[in-house]
Enzyme design. Structure first.
Site, PDB file in Angstrom:
ATOM      1  N   LYS A   1       3.152  14.559 -31.427  1.00 19.59           N
ATOM      2  CA  LYS A   1       4.070  13.593 -32.059  1.00 19.59           C
ATOM      3  C   LYS A   1       5.021  12.998 -31.020  1.00 19.59           C
ATOM      4  CE  LYS A   1       5.756  16.789 -34.795  1.00 19.59           C
ATOM      5  NZ  LYS A   1       5.033  18.008 -34.366  1.00 19.59           N
TER       6      LYS A   1
ATOM      7  N   ARG B   1       6.604  29.000 -36.229  1.00 21.40           N
ATOM      8  CA  ARG B   1       6.631  27.541 -36.422  1.00 21.40           C
ATOM      9  C   ARG B   1       5.367  27.078 -37.146  1.00 21.40           C
ATOM     10  NH1 ARG B   1       7.573  25.894 -30.369  1.00 21.40           N
ATOM     11  NH2 ARG B   1       7.405  23.755 -31.112  1.00 21.40           N
TER      12      ARG B   1
ATOM     13  N   ARG C   1       9.941  17.348 -43.441  1.00 23.04           N
ATOM     14  CA  ARG C   1       9.162  18.556 -43.198  1.00 23.04           C
ATOM     15  C   ARG C   1       9.073  19.436 -44.428  1.00 23.04           C
ATOM     16  NH1 ARG C   1       9.995  19.022 -37.440  1.00 23.04           N
ATOM     17  NH2 ARG C   1       9.143  20.891 -36.564  1.00 23.04           N
TER      18      ARG C   1
ATOM     19  N   ARG D   1       4.211  23.206 -21.810  1.00 23.93           N
ATOM     20  CA  ARG D   1       5.042  21.984 -21.917  1.00 23.93           C
ATOM     21  C   ARG D   1       6.330  22.080 -21.089  1.00 23.93           C
ATOM     22  NH1 ARG D   1       6.737  19.730 -27.671  1.00 23.93           N
ATOM     23  NH2 ARG D   1       7.228  21.910 -28.016  1.00 23.93           N
TER      24      ARG D   1
ATOM     25  N   ARG E   1      11.415  24.507 -23.472  1.00 20.63           N
ATOM     26  CA  ARG E   1      12.162  24.752 -24.702  1.00 20.63           C
ATOM     27  C   ARG E   1      12.188  26.235 -25.014  1.00 20.63           C
ATOM     28  NH1 ARG E   1      10.007  20.458 -29.120  1.00 20.63           N
ATOM     29  NH2 ARG E   1      10.159  22.299 -30.456  1.00 20.63           N
TER      30      ARG E   1
HETATM   31  P1  AP5 Z   1       4.286  17.092 -27.872  1.00 23.23           P
HETATM   32  O1  AP5 Z   1       3.922  15.656 -28.043  1.00 23.23           O
HETATM   33  O2  AP5 Z   1       5.581  17.388 -27.182  1.00 23.23           O
HETATM   34  O3  AP5 Z   1       4.197  17.852 -29.276  1.00 23.23           O
HETATM   35  P2  AP5 Z   1       4.984  17.623 -30.638  1.00 23.23           P
HETATM   36  O4  AP5 Z   1       3.983  17.280 -31.704  1.00 23.23           O
HETATM   37  O5  AP5 Z   1       6.130  16.693 -30.461  1.00 23.23           O
HETATM   38  O6  AP5 Z   1       5.424  19.119 -30.918  1.00 23.23           O
HETATM   39  P3  AP5 Z   1       6.840  19.815 -31.076  1.00 23.23           P
HETATM   40  O7  AP5 Z   1       6.685  21.203 -30.580  1.00 23.23           O
HETATM   41  O8  AP5 Z   1       7.945  18.989 -30.519  1.00 23.23           O
HETATM   42  O9  AP5 Z   1       6.919  19.804 -32.646  1.00 23.23           O
HETATM   43  P4  AP5 Z   1       7.757  20.693 -33.537  1.00 23.23           P
HETATM   44  O10 AP5 Z   1       7.486  20.038 -34.839  1.00 23.23           O
HETATM   45  O11 AP5 Z   1       7.469  22.141 -33.487  1.00 23.23           O
HETATM   46  O12 AP5 Z   1       9.242  20.601 -32.930  1.00 23.23           O
HETATM   47  P5  AP5 Z   1      10.532  19.781 -33.337  1.00 23.23           P
HETATM   48  O13 AP5 Z   1      11.247  19.439 -32.109  1.00 23.23           O
HETATM   49  O14 AP5 Z   1      10.197  18.696 -34.307  1.00 23.23           O
HETATM   50  O15 AP5 Z   1       3.074  17.817 -27.087  1.00 23.23           O
HETATM   51  C1  AP5 Z   1       3.108  19.186 -26.754  1.00 23.23           C
HETATM   52  C2  AP5 Z   1       2.507  19.405 -25.354  1.00 23.23           C
HETATM   53  O16 AP5 Z   1       1.121  19.048 -25.343  1.00 23.23           O
HETATM   54  C3  AP5 Z   1       3.148  18.563 -24.251  1.00 23.23           C
HETATM   55  O17 AP5 Z   1       3.243  19.317 -23.077  1.00 23.23           O
HETATM   56  C4  AP5 Z   1       2.182  17.369 -24.076  1.00 23.23           C
HETATM   57  O18 AP5 Z   1       2.199  16.892 -22.740  1.00 23.23           O
HETATM   58  C5  AP5 Z   1       0.846  17.978 -24.438  1.00 23.23           C
HETATM   59  N1  AP5 Z   1      -0.018  17.023 -25.167  1.00 23.23           N
HETATM   60  C6  AP5 Z   1       0.371  16.103 -26.093  1.00 23.23           C
HETATM   61  N2  AP5 Z   1      -0.695  15.414 -26.561  1.00 23.23           N
HETATM   62  C7  AP5 Z   1      -1.784  15.916 -25.904  1.00 23.23           C
HETATM   63  C8  AP5 Z   1      -3.186  15.621 -25.966  1.00 23.23           C
HETATM   64  N3  AP5 Z   1      -3.683  14.673 -26.798  1.00 23.23           N
HETATM   65  N4  AP5 Z   1      -4.030  16.353 -25.172  1.00 23.23           N
HETATM   66  C9  AP5 Z   1      -3.545  17.315 -24.340  1.00 23.23           C
HETATM   67  N5  AP5 Z   1      -2.217  17.632 -24.232  1.00 23.23           N
HETATM   68  C10 AP5 Z   1      -1.353  16.951 -25.007  1.00 23.23           C
HETATM   69  O19 AP5 Z   1      11.358  20.873 -34.151  1.00 23.23           O
HETATM   70  C11 AP5 Z   1      11.935  22.001 -33.525  1.00 23.23           C
HETATM   71  C12 AP5 Z   1      12.724  22.832 -34.533  1.00 23.23           C
HETATM   72  O20 AP5 Z   1      13.812  22.040 -35.083  1.00 23.23           O
HETATM   73  C13 AP5 Z   1      11.950  23.298 -35.783  1.00 23.23           C
HETATM   74  O21 AP5 Z   1      11.249  24.510 -35.530  1.00 23.23           O
HETATM   75  C14 AP5 Z   1      13.083  23.470 -36.797  1.00 23.23           C
HETATM   76  O22 AP5 Z   1      13.792  24.663 -36.597  1.00 23.23           O
HETATM   77  C15 AP5 Z   1      14.012  22.315 -36.472  1.00 23.23           C
HETATM   78  N6  AP5 Z   1      13.704  21.082 -37.236  1.00 23.23           N
HETATM   79  C16 AP5 Z   1      13.313  19.866 -36.716  1.00 23.23           C
HETATM   80  N7  AP5 Z   1      13.121  18.968 -37.699  1.00 23.23           N
HETATM   81  C17 AP5 Z   1      13.383  19.612 -38.877  1.00 23.23           C
HETATM   82  C18 AP5 Z   1      13.342  19.213 -40.247  1.00 23.23           C
HETATM   83  N8  AP5 Z   1      12.986  17.962 -40.611  1.00 23.23           N
HETATM   84  N9  AP5 Z   1      13.674  20.135 -41.186  1.00 23.23           N
HETATM   85  C19 AP5 Z   1      14.036  21.397 -40.843  1.00 23.23           C
HETATM   86  N10 AP5 Z   1      14.095  21.845 -39.560  1.00 23.23           N
HETATM   87  C20 AP5 Z   1      13.770  20.955 -38.581  1.00 23.23           C
HETATM   88 ZN    ZN Z   2       8.261  16.941 -30.535  1.00 28.10          ZN
END
Ligand code: AP5
Ligand code: ZN
Length: 214
Positions: free
Chosen positions: A13, A171, A88, A127, A160
């Site tokens: 994402k 997660r 979410r 990452r 992170r």
């Molecule tokens: P990347 O693109 O960074 O992945 P992502 O989908 O953004 O994953 P996240 O880990 O950021 O998602 P998340 O939902 O767990 O975390 P968030 O910050 O939202 O890619 C990952 C890696 O793979 C990178 O190194 C990239 O280079 C590589 N990659 C990407 N695409 C690739 C491909 N096609 N092929 C190969 N490699 C690839 O949330 C964190 C925390 O915040 C949650 O756990 C929760 O506690 C809280 N939170 C956030 N939003 C909410 C909400 N709405 N409600 C409640 N709690 C929330």
């Molecule tokens: Zn992300």
């Protein structure tokens, strides 16, 4: 356009968001990034959110709905936005619909980053992030020119705190239990486009472009 990106941790994402954002001039609102900034700045919001985030659990609906409601008032978000990591839970999705209904608006498309859980551990543990820009690297799939250093600014990259194999399990659990129902919620409105998120980044970008131009 008003877009939502849904997918498990590491599904891409945050990698695709800046590309979509530049192409369509949308504002990018990532609740995870906003929460991490609040935690780093030790604001009251950050202090409340930290414990759940460290454990890989979701932060309360009220807190995140509050930050999205505030952020969407920005003039740059009026014409369109990309929501990355929100909604979410079904409650968050319902609240978002209510917020948009007040402006006679609705969600146009939900991009579902579909991917097998088994691929995600390698993506998450490799990452590296440049915190101030959000640029994301991967030791194997998207390495920076100099290890541990941002290509553009030369500043150090960080990992992170929740990017460990153990926290990833919680997660993923939260994703399957609380977030997959959000995909069903939008499927009923026939606005979900499912992507092959296991493909290389450029191929995922092409799929996104195809969906958004149709
Ligand atoms: P990347 O693109 O960074 O992945 P992502 O989908 O953004 O994953 P996240 O880990 O950021 O998602 P998340 O939902 O767990 O975390 P968030 O910050 O939202 O890619 C990952 C890696 O793979 C990178 O190194 C990239 O280079 C590589 N990659 C990407 N695409 C690739 C491909 N096609 N092929 C190969 N490699 C690839 O949330 C964190 C925390 O915040 C949650 O756990 C929760 O506690 C809280 N939170 C956030 N939003 C909410 C909400 N709405 N409600 C409640 N709690 C929330
Ligand atoms: Zn992300």
């Amino acid at each position: 356009k008003r877009l939502i990106l849904v997918g498990p941790p590491g599904s891409g994402k945050g990698t695709q968001s800046p590309i979509i954002k530049d192409e369509y001039c949308l504002c990018h609102l990532a609740t995870g990034d906003m929460l991490r900034a609040a935690v780093a700045a030790k604001t009251p919001l950050g202090i409340k959110a930290k414990e759940a985030m460290d454990k890989g659990e979701l932060v309360s609906d009220d807190l995140v709905v509050g930050i999205i409601d505030e952020a969407m008032k920005k003039p740059s978000c009026q014409k369109g936005f990309i929501l990355d990591g929100f909604p979410r839970t079904v409650v968050q999705a319902q609240k978002l619909d209510e917020m948009l209904a007040k402006q006679d608006a609705k969600v146009d498309k939900v991009l579902n980053f579909a991917i097998d859980d088994a691929i995600l551990e390698e993506r998450i543990t490799g990452r590296w992030i440049h915190p101030s820009s959000g640029r994301t690297y991967h030791t194997k799939f998207a390495p920076s020119k100099v290890p541990g250093v941002d290509d553009v600014t030369g500043e150090p990259l960080i990992q992170r705190k929740d990017d460990t194999a153990a926290v990833l399990k919680s997660r993923l659990d939260a994703f399957h239990k609380q977030t997959e129902p959000v995909i069903d919620y939008y499927s009923k409105k026939s606005i979900v486009a499912t992507l092959h998120a296991e493909k290389p980044p450029k191929e995922v970008t092409s799929e996104v472009q195809k969906v958004l131009s149709s």
